[in-house]
Design an enzyme around this catalytic site. Structure first.
Site, PDB file in Angstrom:
ATOM      1  N   ASP A  89      -1.675   5.640  -5.227  1.00 55.73           N
ATOM      2  CA  ASP A  89      -2.040   4.871  -3.852  1.00 55.73           C
ATOM      3  C   ASP A  89      -2.217   3.157  -4.543  1.00 55.73           C
ATOM      4  O   ASP A  89      -3.595   3.033  -4.901  1.00 55.73           O
ATOM      5  CB  ASP A  89      -3.237   5.215  -3.263  1.00 55.73           C
ATOM      6  CG  ASP A  89      -3.542   4.480  -2.082  1.00 55.73           C
ATOM      7  OD1 ASP A  89      -4.396   4.934  -1.218  1.00 55.73           O
ATOM      8  OD2 ASP A  89      -2.944   3.550  -1.952  1.00 55.73           O
ATOM      9  N   ASP A 121       0.555  -1.210  -0.133  1.00 51.36           N
ATOM     10  CA  ASP A 121       0.006  -0.039   0.065  1.00 51.36           C
ATOM     11  C   ASP A 121       0.913   1.361  -0.111  1.00 51.36           C
ATOM     12  O   ASP A 121       1.290   1.676   1.137  1.00 51.36           O
ATOM     13  CB  ASP A 121      -0.876   0.087   1.470  1.00 51.36           C
ATOM     14  CG  ASP A 121      -1.657   1.251   1.286  1.00 51.36           C
ATOM     15  OD1 ASP A 121      -2.062   1.406   2.459  1.00 51.36           O
ATOM     16  OD2 ASP A 121      -1.865   2.033   0.397  1.00 51.36           O
TER      17      ASP A 121
HETATM   18  O1  LIG Z   1      -6.140   4.569   3.624  1.00 48.84           O
HETATM   19  C1  LIG Z   1      -5.619   4.554   2.369  1.00 48.84           C
HETATM   20  C2  LIG Z   1      -4.220   4.067   2.196  1.00 48.84           C
HETATM   21  N1  LIG Z   1      -4.272   3.156   0.988  1.00 48.84           N
HETATM   22  C3  LIG Z   1      -5.808   2.969   0.875  1.00 48.84           C
HETATM   23  C4  LIG Z   1      -5.804   1.231   1.373  1.00 48.84           C
HETATM   24  N2  LIG Z   1      -6.935   0.749   2.014  1.00 48.84           N
HETATM   25  C5  LIG Z   1      -6.703  -0.334   2.245  1.00 48.84           C
HETATM   26  C6  LIG Z   1      -7.358  -1.630   2.629  1.00 48.84           C
HETATM   27  C7  LIG Z   1      -7.079  -2.715   2.185  1.00 48.84           C
HETATM   28  C8  LIG Z   1      -7.922  -3.674   2.849  1.00 48.84           C
HETATM   29  C9  LIG Z   1      -9.218  -3.706   3.413  1.00 48.84           C
HETATM   30  C10 LIG Z   1      -9.793  -4.671   3.756  1.00 48.84           C
HETATM   31  F1  LIG Z   1      -9.393  -5.987   3.883  1.00 48.84           F
HETATM   32  F2  LIG Z   1     -11.085  -4.796   3.267  1.00 48.84           F
HETATM   33  F3  LIG Z   1     -10.282  -4.581   5.103  1.00 48.84           F
HETATM   34  C11 LIG Z   1      -9.308  -2.318   3.697  1.00 48.84           C
HETATM   35  C12 LIG Z   1      -8.629  -1.130   3.187  1.00 48.84           C
HETATM   36  N3  LIG Z   1      -5.398  -0.524   1.731  1.00 48.84           N
HETATM   37  O2  LIG Z   1      -4.905   0.665   1.400  1.00 48.84           O
HETATM   38  C13 LIG Z   1      -6.639   3.586   1.629  1.00 48.84           C
END
Ligand SMILES: O[C@H]1CN[C@@H](c2nc(-c3ccc(C(F)(F)F)cc3)no2)C1
Length: 325
Positions: free
Chosen positions: A213, A32
């Protein structure tokens, strides 16, 4: 050192998971570039929250006594826990004493995504959430030992892509790489995106402030841009129940063109066609949505799977390089 790791897509390319050795266990982590914590499901995570996940066993690490972490993501999900120093290996690139954040609690979204064993943050370490002292990201830990202080992302639609550390593989892109300077003040790979066009033709206007991102699934752009896009989709409408623009899955979407560093990149309409909203498969949710309330645009996986991206710290000012795939 340098190395390459596979980025395997989940269903609908919702996220991409990469195999990472943490201590003595291989976990599938979501890389990420929008956050800076490396956290993992662990033997410390309640069994009720960790069923189906691979788990890090902190017994192989050194506990950083009194250190804690607590992170929340754009969609309201999150996790928290304690901190260990342990060996982390990504595609053969080794951080011998990486801060590994072991989860003692995870939100329901993480509980449910059993393919996901945690996140590997690749934003700037300034936004790492560990208290009382922020910890380095994996990239920052190995940066000095890489052949070149950079990593690249080559994500693909419905197929395994790669992240490379320490080198640029010229077989992964066509044409030249165009670079934009990064503003690190908010801890993101943040830059200014220029003109855009819907369908074809010359770009105009300005998308403006944006971040690259890899952890965000969709593209979130200014309302004016998004309205201009869906004005060209006959069946499109804003569905507040779904929380965004939907359209008939049978309708072909127009391409989206965006200018970065003086070069125009095309996101194909087929890549912008994200997923059905339900099992009937009649109505689909668009891969381009409004950035209302976010404060910037987010070029997430829908965009990133169209390009080859260099996250470059070879110079005093970090920069992003974009090339067509
Ligand atoms: O915060 C920002 C930073 N980069 C974005 C991001 N969002 C998630 C994420 C991954 C997996 C999940 C889940 F598995 F569904 F829970 C949820 C969110 N990973 O990076 C948003």
């Amino acid at each position: 050192q340098s190395g390459e790791v596979a980025a395997n897509p989940e269903q609908y390319d919702e996220s991409y998971l990469c195999p990472v050795q943490v201590g003595q266990t291989t976990l599938n982590l979501d890389f990420d570039t929008g956050s800076a914590d490396l956290w993992v499901f662990s033997t410390l995570t309640p069994k009720s929250e960790s069923t189906g996940h691979s788990l890090y066993n902190p017994s192989t690490g050194t506990k950083k006594s009194g250190y804690t972490w607590d992170i929340s993501y754009g969609d309201g999900s999150g996790a928290s826990g304690t901190v260990y120093a342990d060996k982390v290996v990504v595609g053969g690139v080794t951080a011998t004493s990486q801060a590994v954040e072991a989860a003692t609690s995870v939100s329901s979204q993480f509980e449910q995504d059993t393919d996901n064993d945690g996140l590997l943050g690749l934003a700037f370490s300034s936004i790492n959430t560990v208290e009382p002292q922020a910890q380095k990201t994996f990239f920052d830990s190995v940066k000095g030992s890489l052949a070149k202080p950079l990593f690249t992302a080559d994500l693909k639609k419905g197929a395994a892509g790669t992240y490379d550390f320490g080198y640029i593989d010229s077989s992964k892109y066509t044409g030249s790489i165009s670079y934009v300077n990064v503003n690190t003040a908010n801890g993101f790979w943040e830059f200014t995106a220029s003109g855009y066009a819907v369908g074809s033709g010359s770009v105009s206007g300005s998308v403006g402030d944006a971040i690259a991102d890899t952890g965000t699934t969709l593209m979130y752009l200014p309302t004016t841009v998004v309205q201009a896009y869906y004005n060209k989709v006959d069946s499109a409408d804003y569905d507040s129940n779904q929380g965004g623009y939907t359209y008939d899955c049978s309708e072909n979407l127009p391409n989206f063109l965006i200018s970065l560093g003086g070069k125009t990149f095309t996101v194909s309409g087929t890549d912008i066609n994200f997923a059905p909203v339900d099992s009937s498969g009649e109505t689909c949710f668009g891969g381009i949505q409004e950035n209302t309330g976010i404060g910037m645009s987010i070029l997430g996986d829908i965009f990133l799977k169209s390009v080859f991206v260099v996250f470059d710290q070879t110079q005093s000012t970090p920069r992003l390089g974009f090339a067509a795939q």
